[in-house]
Structures are given as C-alpha cells and as structure tokens.
Design a protein around this motif. Sequence first.
Motif, mmCIF file in Angstrom:
data_model
loop_
_atom_site.group_PDB
_atom_site.id
_atom_site.type_symbol
_atom_site.label_atom_id
_atom_site.label_comp_id
_atom_site.label_asym_id
_atom_site.label_seq_id
_atom_site.Cartn_x
_atom_site.Cartn_y
_atom_site.Cartn_z
ATOM 1 N N ILE A 1 0.830 -1.211 0.000
ATOM 2 C CA ILE A 1 0.000 0.000 0.000
ATOM 3 C C ILE A 1 0.870 1.269 0.000
ATOM 4 O O ILE A 1 0.420 2.342 -0.398
ATOM 5 N N ASN A 2 2.114 1.107 0.449
ATOM 6 C CA ASN A 2 3.006 2.274 0.489
ATOM 7 C C ASN A 2 3.721 2.537 -0.835
ATOM 8 O O ASN A 2 4.502 3.476 -0.936
ATOM 9 N N LYS A 3 3.471 1.673 -1.814
ATOM 10 C CA LYS A 3 4.112 1.861 -3.124
ATOM 11 C C LYS A 3 3.080 1.912 -4.246
ATOM 12 O O LYS A 3 2.915 0.949 -5.012
ATOM 13 N N PRO A 4 2.364 3.036 -4.331
ATOM 14 C CA PRO A 4 1.380 3.149 -5.412
ATOM 15 C C PRO A 4 2.081 3.193 -6.776
ATOM 16 O O PRO A 4 3.191 3.710 -6.883
ATOM 17 N N GLU A 5 1.424 2.629 -7.789
ATOM 18 C CA GLU A 5 1.994 2.657 -9.148
ATOM 19 C C GLU A 5 1.981 4.076 -9.723
ATOM 20 O O GLU A 5 2.822 4.430 -10.550
ATOM 21 N N PHE A 6 0.978 4.867 -9.347
ATOM 22 C CA PHE A 6 0.879 6.260 -9.811
ATOM 23 C C PHE A 6 0.591 7.138 -8.602
ATOM 24 O O PHE A 6 0.052 6.690 -7.603
ATOM 25 N N GLY A 7 0.918 8.426 -8.724
ATOM 26 C CA GLY A 7 0.644 9.366 -7.638
ATOM 27 C C GLY A 7 1.579 9.147 -6.460
ATOM 28 O O GLY A 7 2.646 8.535 -6.597
ATOM 29 N N ASP A 8 1.140 9.623 -5.290
ATOM 30 C CA ASP A 8 2.004 9.617 -4.105
ATOM 31 C C ASP A 8 1.420 8.739 -3.001
ATOM 32 O O ASP A 8 0.207 8.585 -2.895
ATOM 33 N N SER A 9 2.313 8.195 -2.167
ATOM 34 C CA SER A 9 1.879 7.449 -0.991
ATOM 35 C C SER A 9 1.330 8.440 0.044
ATOM 36 O O SER A 9 1.842 9.542 0.182
ATOM 37 N N VAL A 10 0.256 8.036 0.751
ATOM 38 C CA VAL A 10 -0.253 8.875 1.843
ATOM 39 C C VAL A 10 -0.326 8.059 3.123
ATOM 40 O O VAL A 10 -0.394 6.824 3.098
ATOM 41 N N GLU A 11 -0.337 8.783 4.244
ATOM 42 C CA GLU A 11 -0.367 8.139 5.558
ATOM 43 C C GLU A 11 -1.743 7.528 5.844
ATOM 44 O O GLU A 11 -2.775 8.171 5.598
ATOM 45 N N ILE A 12 -1.752 6.285 6.347
ATOM 46 C CA ILE A 12 -2.981 5.681 6.862
ATOM 47 C C ILE A 12 -2.838 5.604 8.369
ATOM 48 O O ILE A 12 -1.973 4.901 8.885
ATOM 49 N N ARG A 13 -3.691 6.355 9.082
ATOM 50 C CA ARG A 13 -3.545 6.450 10.541
ATOM 51 C C ARG A 13 -4.325 5.350 11.241
ATOM 52 O O ARG A 13 -5.226 4.735 10.663
ATOM 53 N N LYS A 14 -3.998 5.136 12.510
ATOM 54 C CA LYS A 14 -4.739 4.193 13.353
ATOM 55 C C LYS A 14 -6.226 4.569 13.335
ATOM 56 O O LYS A 14 -6.560 5.753 13.418
ATOM 57 N N GLY A 15 -7.068 3.570 13.211
ATOM 58 C CA GLY A 15 -8.513 3.840 13.185
ATOM 59 C C GLY A 15 -9.031 4.212 11.804
ATOM 60 O O GLY A 15 -10.195 4.581 11.659
ATOM 61 N N GLU A 16 -8.144 4.114 10.814
ATOM 62 C CA GLU A 16 -8.578 4.407 9.443
ATOM 63 C C GLU A 16 -8.475 3.149 8.582
ATOM 64 O O GLU A 16 -7.626 2.277 8.819
ATOM 65 N N VAL A 17 -9.317 3.094 7.567
ATOM 66 C CA VAL A 17 -9.308 1.948 6.654
ATOM 67 C C VAL A 17 -9.082 2.480 5.241
ATOM 68 O O VAL A 17 -9.611 3.524 4.877
#
Lengths: 262, 262
Positions: B204-220
Amino acid sequence: MENLYAASPKQVREMFRQETLVKPTAGMCGGYAQGNLVILPKDLAYDFLLFTQRNPKPCPVLEVSDAGSREFKLTAPGSDIARDLPLYRVYENGIMTGEYKNVEQFWREDFVSFLIGCSFTFESALIDEGISIRHIEQGCNVPMYVTNISCKTAGIFCGPTVCSMRPIPYEQVVKAVQTTARYPKVHGAPIHIGDPSHIGIKDINKPEFGDSVEIRKGEVPVFWACGVTPQAVVMNVKPSIVITHAPGYMFITDVKNSQLSD
Amino acid sequence: MENLYAASPKQVREMFRQETLVKPTAGMCGGYAQGNLVILPKDLAYDFLLFTQRNPKPCPVLEVSDAGSREFKLTAPGSDIARDLPLYRVYENGIMTGEYKNVEQFWREDFVSFLIGCSFTFESALIDEGISIRHIEQGCNVPMYVTNISCKTAGIFCGPTVCSMRPIPYEQVVKAVQTTARYPKVHGAPIHIGDPSHIGIKDINKPEFGDSVEIRKGEVPVFWACGVTPQAVVMNVKPSIVITHAPGYMFITDVKNSQLSD
C-alpha cells in the motif's frame, strides 16, 4: 399452459430456441430483466452507440455484443441472439419485410447486437410499491407518444424522444418518481408529470404506438422515456438491414431486476 | 495570485486558451465538474466507446465529441478542446513525445475527444460531508494502484482496473460509500474497502501512480475505480497518436458537480 413466471431465463430461452414456445414475454421469469433488441451492421454501430451514450434515458444500454458474436456474454452467458427470442422482425431499407422465429438465415459477420433496458423492470418495482399499472390491469399495451423533446443527435441518428405513459393517483406520484429513479438503466425517473401538451402531445387518447388507457379522476398522466425511441431513430435512416425483437417478444436476461437499481 | 475558486469555467478556459495561466486545475471554479481528456483517431473510437460502456465505473463518460469537432458542445458550449486545457500530453506509438500548452498543430479531422469524469467531483462531495481527504491535507497527488480486477475487454482494449485510495476513519466509511454512490458518473461507490491484498495490491506504500499517503490508526483504506484506467488501457495498444491532459491539468466544464449526482 405451464406457469413460466417461476421458470429460469435459460429454460425459457431454450424453449424459444427450440421454437416450442412463441409468446410475448411479459410475466415470464419473474424478477429477471428483459430487454429490447436492435441488431445493426457494424458500420452503423459507432453512431448508434454514441447516440445511446448521449441519450441514456430513452436508450439505456444493458449490453453491446462483440461484432459478429451471437452471444450476450455478460447478461446471458451461453445465449444465442439469433435464436433465443420468441419472435423477430427484419427491416430492409426501413420497411418490415417479415417476422421470424429465428434469424440465423440473415446473420452476418458484421452484425452488432444492442440490448436496451425495458420498462418491465421498473413496472415490477412500481407494483412492489403498491402502484397499479393501468395497461396491465386493462390487459393491453402501454400507450406511447412522440414528444417535442429532441434527442441529442449523434452522427446519422436523430429524432424525437418517444415516451410511455402510466396514469398514477396524485398521492402516489412522488413514490412513482422515487421508485423509478432508482433504475437509471431502465429509463429511470419520469421525463414529465401532468399536462401532455407541455411535451407536445396533442391528444392523450391517441397514442402513436400501443393502446390508449383510461385516466381516472384523481390521476395524473406520468411520462417515461421509452425504448421505442432508439428503434424509431434507427428506422429513420432506413439502413439496408436491421433486426429487432417483435414488440412484446423480448430478450430475457440472466440479470435480476434488482441488479439494475442503483 | 487571484483566487480562481470563484472564477467561471468560461473565464478560466479563456486564460488557458490565451496561455496566460498554466497550472493544475484542482481548486479552480468551485462547484464545477472537471474531466479527464482522451483524444483518439476515429478508427479506435468505436472500440474505446464500447470499452467505456462495458466499464462504466473506471470510465464514466461525460461527453464524446463529434469526429473532427474541437468543441465539447454539451458540457462546455463554445469550448476549444485543442486550446482550453492548461497542459496536454502527446503520445506517439505509446511513448510520450511532449507536453504542450495547445495541440492545434497536431489536430486531425478524424480525432474524437472523450471527456471522462474525475474524482474531484466526489471529493468535494466527501468534504461537504465532513470527510477529510488525506492527499489534499498532505498537498500531494492521490495514490493509485493497479488491481487484479480485470476490465471487460472491448475490441483491442483490455487491461486491469486502476483504483485510487483514500484512508477513511472507520466511523465515516459508510457515509463515504453513501456519498460517492450518489455520483455514478464520476466513478460512484468504492470498489473495495479494507485489505489491499484482496484486490492484488502488494504494498500500500508503493502506489503505481501518484504519491503514498499516511494511513492512521482507526482508518481503513477505501478504493475507488480511477480515471487512469482508460488512459492505461489506451496506452497498452500503442496507438499512432493519442492526446491527453497532463496529470492534474484537467478540462473544466460548465456542468455543476451537483448535476452529476443521481
């Protein structure tokens, strides 16, 4: 006659294929979507597909076959488009030249088949909501009218929107809008409610297609875009050959009506 | 810089046409829908239009121009498709050969232009519902991934569905589904909620396009079909020439986002 309400689409298509049953499809295979069929040569298919894209309310496309393929592989795997309807019409140069139980003899490798959503789907949703459908009560065809609402032109295809009409009691009109709005793939919400003259209909008792139905006191005529529109538009340009279902003799898919709602 | 949030689409398109402004369009013309552009030669247009019809979630078509026309006459009357975007990309035989502020020099009479709905529309609806969009917060591009969900093939066009991802707090996931489901013309409801590996995403931290974004605790992570899909599919077949918008430099229509909801 056996009750085909509970039959599976595959069973009934097989009966049509064997030509052991030749009847209008209303009421068959309860819960499954039925569709209008338009078969065109490939050289007309782009303009027609673009026409449906620009006019989704009268022309909600359920599936387009691959060129030359006789199968609706997404909505009815294993189907044979040239044999699985009970009755077809063949038009040559804009003139109906015959009705046939199968169209194998006419099949060409450049044919593209369009399956277009049919109001049977939203009518069963209306009935489920307790809204009675007059032409079903009266045992006749739905009344259809040519309106003054132009379709958006695409290439060689242009023409007016044809609509169907169902009288609805005032207290159920809002529910009828809400219910059919949930089915954009089968014409969706009405295009007009009330005064027929507002959309160019001169005499509500003289529909251009289908049968006149009674509008009772306390009821308002409600108009939906109709699948006759694409057929009328195709006939306008008098293609060398077009094949359609015979009115009322629809293609029965493996898709549940409920899958066509939002 | 003046605030273009309040500017009209016509004003801003004029600035692009005069080449006095060359900027990504996010945040411009608040409330108006923006779209992805794909310009193809006519001989590919039928297969591509059929591809969009079969894959409406990744390829929601807002408008298809007439062949040779440089105007999106339905969604932006008076527009000039060859000049009214801030930045274009030209691809020849599958390779990007340049970025241009206008593409008049490349124009051909057999070009057909496709305008495809863009997630900006549903993002503004999410924000209106109080759902924050991480990549906007972080000031970067949305992360996009190639999934294991195949598109339905149409003629020469085939390929996997590309999706975008937005992290959503658990307590807002249902609202996010409901909100985006109201916009079927701009990708609609999510295609997946939760475990990325279920749709073939390895990291999930290596998207094929665009930028990686933070996924915080309590988020899906919530995944939506993405307008990069049709572009990727077109590039697959390496057409002699294709013109698109440069990523983020979209076409701004005269259509309100609210008109694209059900």
